[in-house]
Design a protein around this motif. Structure first.
Motif, mmCIF file in Angstrom:
data_model
loop_
_atom_site.group_PDB
_atom_site.id
_atom_site.type_symbol
_atom_site.label_atom_id
_atom_site.label_comp_id
_atom_site.label_asym_id
_atom_site.label_seq_id
_atom_site.Cartn_x
_atom_site.Cartn_y
_atom_site.Cartn_z
ATOM 1 N N PRO A 52 0.817 -1.213 0.000
ATOM 2 C CA PRO A 52 0.000 0.000 0.000
ATOM 3 C C PRO A 52 0.860 1.276 0.000
ATOM 4 N N ASP A 53 0.287 2.341 -0.540
ATOM 5 C CA ASP A 53 0.974 3.628 -0.558
ATOM 6 C C ASP A 53 1.192 4.132 0.870
ATOM 7 N N GLN A 54 2.324 4.821 1.064
ATOM 8 C CA GLN A 54 2.686 5.364 2.360
ATOM 9 C C GLN A 54 2.714 6.887 2.273
ATOM 10 N N LYS A 55 1.999 7.554 3.157
ATOM 11 C CA LYS A 55 1.959 9.018 3.139
ATOM 12 C C LYS A 55 3.203 9.592 3.795
ATOM 13 N N THR A 56 3.638 10.725 3.304
ATOM 14 C CA THR A 56 4.724 11.470 3.929
ATOM 15 C C THR A 56 4.167 12.805 4.400
ATOM 16 N N CYS A 57 4.930 13.548 5.168
ATOM 17 C CA CYS A 57 4.421 14.828 5.662
ATOM 18 C C CYS A 57 4.284 15.825 4.510
ATOM 19 N N ILE A 58 3.470 16.842 4.701
ATOM 20 C CA ILE A 58 3.147 17.794 3.639
ATOM 21 C C ILE A 58 4.178 18.927 3.613
ATOM 22 N N ALA A 59 5.419 18.547 3.325
ATOM 23 C CA ALA A 59 6.497 19.535 3.232
ATOM 24 C C ALA A 59 7.513 19.026 2.220
ATOM 25 N N GLY A 60 8.131 19.948 1.525
ATOM 26 C CA GLY A 60 9.093 19.591 0.496
ATOM 27 C C GLY A 60 10.201 18.656 0.959
ATOM 28 N N CYS A 62 10.297 16.491 3.347
ATOM 29 C CA CYS A 62 9.795 15.128 3.602
ATOM 30 C C CYS A 62 9.680 14.370 2.292
ATOM 31 N N TRP A 63 9.119 15.032 1.292
ATOM 32 C CA TRP A 63 8.961 14.389 -0.011
ATOM 33 C C TRP A 63 10.311 14.040 -0.613
ATOM 34 N N ILE A 64 11.241 14.949 -0.531
ATOM 35 C CA ILE A 64 12.557 14.756 -1.147
ATOM 36 C C ILE A 64 13.308 13.603 -0.492
ATOM 37 N N PHE A 65 13.298 13.542 0.836
ATOM 38 C CA PHE A 65 14.144 12.583 1.543
ATOM 39 C C PHE A 65 13.449 11.278 1.925
ATOM 40 N N ASP A 66 12.158 11.131 1.643
ATOM 41 C CA ASP A 66 11.438 9.899 1.954
ATOM 42 C C ASP A 66 11.455 9.020 0.705
ATOM 43 N N PRO A 67 12.270 7.956 0.684
ATOM 44 C CA PRO A 67 12.455 7.176 -0.544
ATOM 45 C C PRO A 67 11.355 6.148 -0.787
ATOM 46 N N ASP A 78 11.690 -12.554 -1.017
ATOM 47 C CA ASP A 78 10.696 -11.780 -1.767
ATOM 48 C C ASP A 78 10.753 -10.314 -1.351
ATOM 49 N N VAL A 79 10.359 -9.446 -2.260
ATOM 50 C CA VAL A 79 10.416 -8.008 -2.033
ATOM 51 C C VAL A 79 9.023 -7.402 -2.137
ATOM 52 N N THR A 80 8.752 -6.460 -1.244
ATOM 53 C CA THR A 80 7.537 -5.651 -1.318
ATOM 54 C C THR A 80 7.956 -4.207 -1.538
ATOM 55 N N VAL A 81 7.385 -3.587 -2.546
ATOM 56 C CA VAL A 81 7.670 -2.193 -2.876
ATOM 57 C C VAL A 81 6.492 -1.348 -2.416
ATOM 58 N N LYS A 82 6.792 -0.286 -1.671
ATOM 59 C CA LYS A 82 5.755 0.630 -1.206
ATOM 60 C C LYS A 82 6.125 2.043 -1.640
ATOM 61 N N SER A 83 5.199 2.678 -2.324
ATOM 62 C CA SER A 83 5.429 4.031 -2.810
ATOM 63 C C SER A 83 5.134 5.048 -1.720
ATOM 64 N N VAL A 84 5.868 6.140 -1.769
ATOM 65 C CA VAL A 84 5.570 7.291 -0.915
ATOM 66 C C VAL A 84 4.609 8.174 -1.694
ATOM 67 N N TRP A 85 3.605 8.664 -1.015
ATOM 68 C CA TRP A 85 2.533 9.443 -1.620
ATOM 69 C C TRP A 85 2.430 10.804 -0.945
ATOM 70 N N ALA A 106 -2.563 23.131 -4.209
ATOM 71 C CA ALA A 106 -3.805 22.409 -4.473
ATOM 72 C C ALA A 106 -3.664 21.552 -5.727
ATOM 73 N N GLY A 107 -4.399 20.457 -5.734
ATOM 74 C CA GLY A 107 -4.538 19.648 -6.937
ATOM 75 C C GLY A 107 -3.305 18.905 -7.388
ATOM 76 N N PHE A 108 -2.510 18.386 -6.452
ATOM 77 C CA PHE A 108 -1.366 17.591 -6.872
ATOM 78 C C PHE A 108 -1.412 16.219 -6.213
ATOM 79 N N HIS A 109 -0.750 15.275 -6.848
ATOM 80 C CA HIS A 109 -0.670 13.901 -6.336
ATOM 81 C C HIS A 109 0.683 13.357 -6.767
ATOM 82 N N TYR A 110 1.645 13.351 -5.858
ATOM 83 C CA TYR A 110 2.992 12.882 -6.167
ATOM 84 C C TYR A 110 3.150 11.425 -5.749
ATOM 85 N N CYS A 111 3.921 10.690 -6.519
ATOM 86 C CA CYS A 111 4.229 9.291 -6.212
ATOM 87 C C CYS A 111 5.717 9.046 -6.430
ATOM 88 N N LYS A 112 6.318 8.272 -5.549
ATOM 89 C CA LYS A 112 7.662 7.744 -5.801
ATOM 90 C C LYS A 112 7.437 6.462 -6.595
#
Length: 134
Positions: A52-60, A62-67, A78-85, A106-112
């Motif tokens: 499942p997608d993993q949320k990060t904090c709403i700050a630049g 956090c987004w940059i450094f959360d891989p 086995d590997v599980t991949v989880k995206s940062v959202w 407003a109106g953005f949705h970023y994904c790793k």
């Protein structure tokens, strides 16, 4: 239009958009493998699945450094991949900022995202180490 399907299931929504995109990357990467490579991987390789997608904090920062999360099960390999959202509703609650003169995010949705090249590498090399290595 921003709906509950744009919010990950872990955040109370009913969609994991980043996970859907990453699943498509795996599907595409597996589709371009030569038959012998794909057959070898399907027989001996360690699975790669999407979590499942993993949320990060709403700050630049956090987004940059959360891989992108790449979690390997030490027993099975086995590997599980989880995206940062990171996302925000498509609603501008103007004004923002100290002086209340700035437009609001407003109106953005970023994904790793998982690179299909990483999946191909997993199928050729890394995903075979445990069961097909020397």
């Amino acid at each position: 239009n921003y709906t509950a399907s744009d919010v990950p299931t872990g955040e109370g929504g009913d969609g994991d958009r980043c996970a859907e995109i990453n699943a498509a990357a795996i599907e595409w990467a597996m589709s371009v493998l030569p038959k012998t490579t794909k057959d070898r991987f399907m027989k001996y390789g360690n699975k790669i699945t999407i979590g499942p997608d993993q949320k990060t904090c709403i700050a630049g920062p956090c987004w940059i450094f959360d891989p992108l999360k790449w979690e390997e099960d030490k027993k099975t390999g086995d590997v599980t991949v989880k995206s940062v959202w990171l996302g925000e509703k498509n609603k501008n609650i103007y004004p923002c900022g100290e002086g209340k003169t700035l437009p609001c995010d407003a109106g953005f949705h970023y994904c790793k995202l998982l690179s299909p090249a990483r999946v191909v590498e997993w199928a050729y090399v890394d995903g075979l180490r445990k069961n097909y290595g020397i």
